[in-house]
Design an enzyme around this catalytic site. Structure first.
Site, mmCIF file in Angstrom:
data_model
loop_
_atom_site.group_PDB
_atom_site.id
_atom_site.type_symbol
_atom_site.label_atom_id
_atom_site.label_comp_id
_atom_site.label_asym_id
_atom_site.label_seq_id
_atom_site.Cartn_x
_atom_site.Cartn_y
_atom_site.Cartn_z
ATOM 1 N N ARG A 155 0.699 -1.240 0.110
ATOM 2 C CA ARG A 155 0.068 0.144 0.028
ATOM 3 C C ARG A 155 0.767 1.431 0.042
ATOM 4 N NH1 ARG A 155 -5.095 -1.804 1.462
ATOM 5 N NH2 ARG A 155 -6.066 0.156 0.603
ATOM 6 N N GLN A 159 -0.515 2.801 -6.118
ATOM 7 C CA GLN A 159 -1.700 3.107 -6.117
ATOM 8 C C GLN A 159 -2.508 2.611 -7.378
ATOM 9 O OE1 GLN A 159 -1.891 7.175 -5.184
ATOM 10 N NE2 GLN A 159 -2.144 6.983 -2.724
ATOM 11 N N ASP A 196 -3.814 -0.875 -7.495
ATOM 12 C CA ASP A 196 -4.302 -1.369 -6.058
ATOM 13 C C ASP A 196 -5.775 -1.971 -6.524
ATOM 14 O OD1 ASP A 196 -5.227 -1.847 -3.680
ATOM 15 O OD2 ASP A 196 -4.556 0.248 -2.783
ATOM 16 N N SER A 227 -8.345 -1.519 -3.570
ATOM 17 C CA SER A 227 -8.953 -0.119 -3.464
ATOM 18 C C SER A 227 -10.066 -0.101 -4.358
ATOM 19 C CB SER A 227 -7.879 0.859 -3.429
ATOM 20 O OG SER A 227 -7.210 0.812 -2.298
ATOM 21 N N TYR A 230 -3.259 -0.985 6.979
ATOM 22 C CA TYR A 230 -4.168 -1.689 7.543
ATOM 23 C C TYR A 230 -4.336 -1.548 9.177
ATOM 24 C CZ TYR A 230 -3.754 -4.324 3.130
ATOM 25 O OH TYR A 230 -3.831 -4.634 1.699
#
Length: 376
Positions: A119, A124, A127, A130, A230
């Site tokens: 992460r 990003q 990801d 997400s 997390y």
């Protein structure tokens, strides 16, 4: 390189790992893309659209027999039998499923589980957790609004005033934030709870009220901060106080959206049976963690039944286990872009396959190679 796009075999899985948009880019880079006939139907993508983007339509053996295969979920035994030892598999392969990874390794595949990407800012754009959680949060609210037998917004009519629905969101990660935003657009009054104090401002910025539970020890504060984005399991003392505070809000709620998940662990119980009993008849719980509770049953609520919507103590409990697949067109578009961004790391421009384990993203996602499970 020959890149195969397989049709998904998991029940209810409507997503696809590549779209005409990403296929066109792969073809432009000199790759041959073979799409299994009908692979995109569940996501409203026709074979003709893939062909127009430069793909070749083939059967399952053609797609799965490619040097690099793209999937959404891990292939079943029948699909694995069609894959060639030494080929590369990229998908959401569940890096915590040791038996599943062992099957991929035994098949001689070099496998990359995209959920294992770190992460970090650099990761990003790929990801998948997400991108798909965002859709899950949205769809959870839409499902709740459909089941709930009253309006979400406050309405002032000639026949009287209708109060806004009270929505409680438990777990304010990507899914929770999208649930808040979607419920707000529908006009609900929203409260949200999470173990991480850092999300309080995000909750407020979306127009919701944060259910604040003070921390009494340094251990509680450290656990709340989490690691790598997390949450960590919280101490029992804090959980007891949070449960008491959340129980008050749940009893008053019309809709509860539960989104709390900890990678590699059973989903925490946030809504007890006693809390369900306290809710008003006709209330709705959407449990995004359905099927991921202790022993693979339940979810954030032990009464949740995976893959079903049940009524317990007058409350509708939704246990849909694959919310993104219910918005398959957009879910596939976002996922396919995630996959494309990952492929840039292992298929450098004007080069063949290159697995650089000095790259932290590539190393983190690699779960099987040389007939060995590489994930600790």
């Amino acid at each position: 390189m020959r890149i195969g796009v397989a049709a998904e075999t998991a029940a209810g899985e409507r997503r696809v790992a590549a779209t005409p948009e990403t296929v066109k880019k792969l073809v432009a880079q000199g790759h041959a893309v073979l799409v299994q006939a009908g692979a995109g139907e569940g996501a409203s993508v026709t074979d003709a659209a893939y062909q127009a983007a430069g793909a070749e339509i083939t059967d399952s053996a053609g797609a799965l027999g490619a040097e690099l295969v793209l999937t959404v979920r891990s292939p079943d035994a029948q699909a694995l039998a069609l894959m060639k030892p030494g080929s590369v598999l990229v998908g959401m392969l569940d890096p915590f499923d040791r038996d599943g990874l062992a099957r991929l390794a035994a098949a001689g595949l070099t496998a990359f589980a995209l959920e294992a990407a770190p992460r970090t800012t650099r990761a990003q754009s790929l990801d998948v957790l997400s991108s798909q959680a965002n859709i899950a949060g949205y769809k959870a609210v839409i499902i709740a609004a459909n089941i709930y037998q009253r309006f979400f917004p406050m309405l002032m009519t000639a026949a009287g005033t209708v109060k806004a629905a009270r929505v409680v969101v438990l777990g304010v990660g990507v899914a929770g934030l999208q649930a808040i935003a979607t419920a707000k657009r529908l006009g609900a009054t929203i409260e949200a709870s999470d173990v991480r104090p850092s999300v309080k401002e995000q909750v407020a910025s979306l127009g919701a009220k944060f259910i604040d539970v003070p921390y009494e020890t340094q251990e509680e504060k450290d656990a709340a901060e989490g690691v790598g984005g997390y949450a960590r399991p919280m101490p029992a003392s804090w959980l007891q106080r949070q449960q008491a505070e959340v129980a008050k809000r749940v009893a008053q709620a019309d809709v509860v959206i539960a989104t709390a998940l900890i990678p590699g662990r059973a989903a925490p119980t946030l809504i007890t049976e006693e809390m369900v009993r306290s809710m008003k008849p006709g209330s709705v719980i959407v449990d995004i963690a359905a099927g991921k509770g202790e022993g693979g049953v339940g979810g954030n609520c032990p009464l949740t039944e995976a893959g079903a919507t049940v009524v317990k103590h007058g409350v509708h409990i939704v246990g849909e286990t694959n919310l993104p697949a219910l918005v398959a067109a957009d879910a596939s578009a976002l996922y396919a872009r995630n996959v494309l961004d990952f492929l840039k790391l292992i298929l450098p421009k004007d080069e063949g396959l290159k697995i650089d384990l000095q790259d932290d993203i590539v190393a983190a996602c690699l779960v099987a190679r040389d007939r060995q499970v590489t994930r600790a």
